[in-house]
Design an enzyme around this catalytic site. Structure first.
Site, PDB file in Angstrom:
ATOM      1  N   GLU A 115       0.823  -1.215   0.000  1.00  0.00           N
ATOM      2  CA  GLU A 115       0.000   0.000   0.000  1.00  0.00           C
ATOM      3  C   GLU A 115       0.858   1.266   0.000  1.00  0.00           C
ATOM      4  O   GLU A 115       1.231   1.774   1.050  1.00  0.00           O
ATOM      5  CB  GLU A 115      -0.936   0.024   1.210  1.00  0.00           C
ATOM      6  CG  GLU A 115      -1.836   1.255   1.237  1.00  0.00           C
ATOM      7  CD  GLU A 115      -2.810   1.287   2.414  1.00  0.00           C
ATOM      8  OE1 GLU A 115      -3.588   2.254   2.503  1.00  0.00           O
ATOM      9  OE2 GLU A 115      -2.785   0.352   3.239  1.00  0.00           O
ATOM     10  N   LYS A 151      -2.492  -2.091  -3.093  1.00  0.00           N
ATOM     11  CA  LYS A 151      -3.564  -1.254  -2.547  1.00  0.00           C
ATOM     12  C   LYS A 151      -3.170   0.213  -2.739  1.00  0.00           C
ATOM     13  O   LYS A 151      -2.585   0.833  -1.869  1.00  0.00           O
ATOM     14  CB  LYS A 151      -3.806  -1.560  -1.066  1.00  0.00           C
ATOM     15  CG  LYS A 151      -4.924  -0.712  -0.457  1.00  0.00           C
ATOM     16  CD  LYS A 151      -5.307  -1.152   0.947  1.00  0.00           C
ATOM     17  CE  LYS A 151      -6.396  -0.251   1.517  1.00  0.00           C
ATOM     18  NZ  LYS A 151      -6.911  -0.726   2.826  1.00  0.00           N
TER      19      LYS A 151
END
Length: 366
Positions: free
Chosen positions: A191, A233
C-alpha cells in the site's frame, strides 16, 4: 519447469508460490473485495467518539463482532484486514474472529506496519516502521489463521514532495515487508498511498502516482518478490482535496487506469483500492468508473475500504444493541454496491444521507 540458479535462485518453493497465488486469487474473486477493519485503537476511538461511545476493548469487540457476524457478508467480502487486538478477540460465544471469518470462506488478514515516523533528511516526509522482528510476527499470524497482510506507506504531494529519497525509502520498506511476508506464507498487500491532501490537479496526481508505482515495482523486483503472490492497494488518482479544479468520475477512472497501465505489471493478480477519505458514494462511483474504462486492464480491480464501508454502518448502529440488524443491513448494502462496482455494474443510488458525506481527514493515519 526450468530452475534458476546463482544470484537469482528462487527463495520460494513452487508449493509456496502456488499457495500465495491461490490466496491472492481468492481475495480478488469476481464481485468481492476487502473490508479494512484494521483501525488502530486511537483511530477507532475517534469513530466511537462520534457516536458517543467510550473507547474501550469491550466496545471495540462489540463493534467488530457486528461487522463480522453480518449475515451473507461473504457474498461480497472476500477478505478482512484485522488489527492485532482484533486478531486475538472472539465473539460473545467464544469463537475466535479468525475462525468465524474462515468458516464463511473469508480470508483473514493482518495489519503489520507500526505506523508512520519522520524520515530524516527530508522536509516533512515519513517512512513506516515495523520491520524489526517482522518475520516472527508474520509467522505467528500465519499460524493463527491469516492468509495475507497489509503495510501502508504514505507519500504527500507538495511543492517539493514526494522527493526521490522519500519514494526510494518507502518503496524499499514495502519490498522488505513483502519478501518477509511471502517467506512466511502471507500474501503481502502493498500500500503506497499518495495522500489526497493538497491543491494539486488531476494531472499532477496522476504523474506522482505513476512515479511512486515505478519506484515500488523496481524495489519489489530488486527484492525478488513473487508478483503473482502479491496485491496492490493504491490510491485512486484524484485532484487534491483543496484543488480549485474538480474531476468527474469518468476522468478519475481514466487517469487511474492510465497510471496503473504504466506502472503495474500484468503479473499482479489484483488491485484493491483504498478509499482515501472519499464519501461512500464517491468511492463506489469511482470504482465503477475505473472498471468501466475501455482500456486493457490485466488485473482485477476491486476495493479494500475502511471508512467507505463503515461510516454509515457506525451511524446506523449508534452503539445500541437494538440497531445491530439495521447496521448489518447497511454494511451488506455498501458491500454489494462496491462488489457491483468492481464489475462495472453499479447502477448508482440516492445521494442523500450519510453515504454522501465526505470522509476526508487531513494527513490521515491508521
Amino acid at each position: 519447469m526450468a530452475t534458476v540458479g546463482g544470484a537469482f535462485k528462487d527463495s520460494l518453493t513452487q508449493a509456496q508460490k502456488d499457495e500465495l497465488h491461490q490466496i491472492a486469487l481468492k481475495i480478488v474473486q469476481d464481485g468481492k473485495g476487502i473490508l479494512a477493519a484494521d483501525e488502530s485503537t486511537g483511530t477507532i476511538g475517534k469513530r466511537l467518539d462520534a457516536i458517543n461511545l467510550e473507547n474501550n476493548e469491550t466496545n471495540r469487540q462489540k463493534y467488530r463482532q457486528l461487522l463480522f457476524t453480518t449475515p451473507n457478508l461473504n457474498q461480497h467480502i472476500s477478505g478482512v484486514i484485522l488489527y492485532e487486538e482484533t486478531f486475538h478477540q472472539s465473539t460473545d460465544k467464544g469463537e475466535k474472529f479468525t475462525d468465524l471469518l474462515i468458516k464463511q470462506g473469508i480470508v483473514p488478514g493482518i495489519k503489520l506496519d507500526l505506523g508512520v515516523v519522520p524520515l530524516a533528511g527530508t522536509i516533512g516526509e515519513g517512512t513506516t516502521q515495523g520491520l524489526d522482528k517482522l518475520a516472527e510476527r508474520a509467522a505467528a499470524f500465519k499460524k493463527g489463521g491469516c492468509g495475507f497482510a497489509k503495510w501502508r506507506c504514505v507519500l504527500n504531494i507538495g511543492t517539493h514532495t514526494p522527493s526521490h529519497l522519500g519514494m526510494l525509502e518507502n518503496a524499499n520498506v514495502l519490498a522488505r515487508y513483502a519478501s518477509i511476508c511471502q517467506a512466511n506464507g502471507l500474501v503481502p498487500i502493498v500500500e503506497p498511498e499518495v495522500l489526497c491532501d493538497g491543491e494539486h490537479d488531476l494531472a499532477r496526481a496522476q504523474k506522482v502516482t505513476e512515479q511512486v508505482l515505478a519506484f515500488v515495482y523496481k524495489a519489489l523486483a530488486d527484492h525478488h518478490v513473487y508478483l503473482e503472490g502479491t496485491l496492490l492497494k493504491p490510491n485512486m488518482v484524484t485532484p487534491g482535496q483543496s484543488s480549485a479544479s474538480k474531476a468527474s468520475h469518468e476522468a478519475i477512472g481514466l487517469a487511474t487506469v492510465t497510471a496503473l497501465r504504466r506502472g503495474v505489471p500484468a503479473a499482479v493478480p489484483g488491485i484493491t483500492f483504498l478509499s482515501g477519505g472519499q464519501s461512500e458514494l464517491d468511492a463506489t462511483a469511482n470504482l465503477n468508473a475505473i472498471n468501466s474504462v475501455q482500456l486493457g486492464k490485466p488485473w482485477k480491480l476491486t476495493f479494500s475500504y475502511g471508512r467507505a464501508l463503515q461510516a454509515s454502518v457506525l451511524k446506523a448502529w449508534g452503539g445500541k444493541d437494538e440497531n445491530i440488524a439495521a447496521a448489518q443491513k447497511t454494511l451488506l448494502h455498501r458491500s454489494k454496491a462496491n462488489g457491483d462496482a468492481s464489475l462495472g455494474k453499479y447502477a448508482g443510488e440516492d445521494a442523500a444521507g450519510a453515504a454522501a458525506e465526505s470522509l476526508f481527514v487531513a494527513k490521515h493515519s491508521y
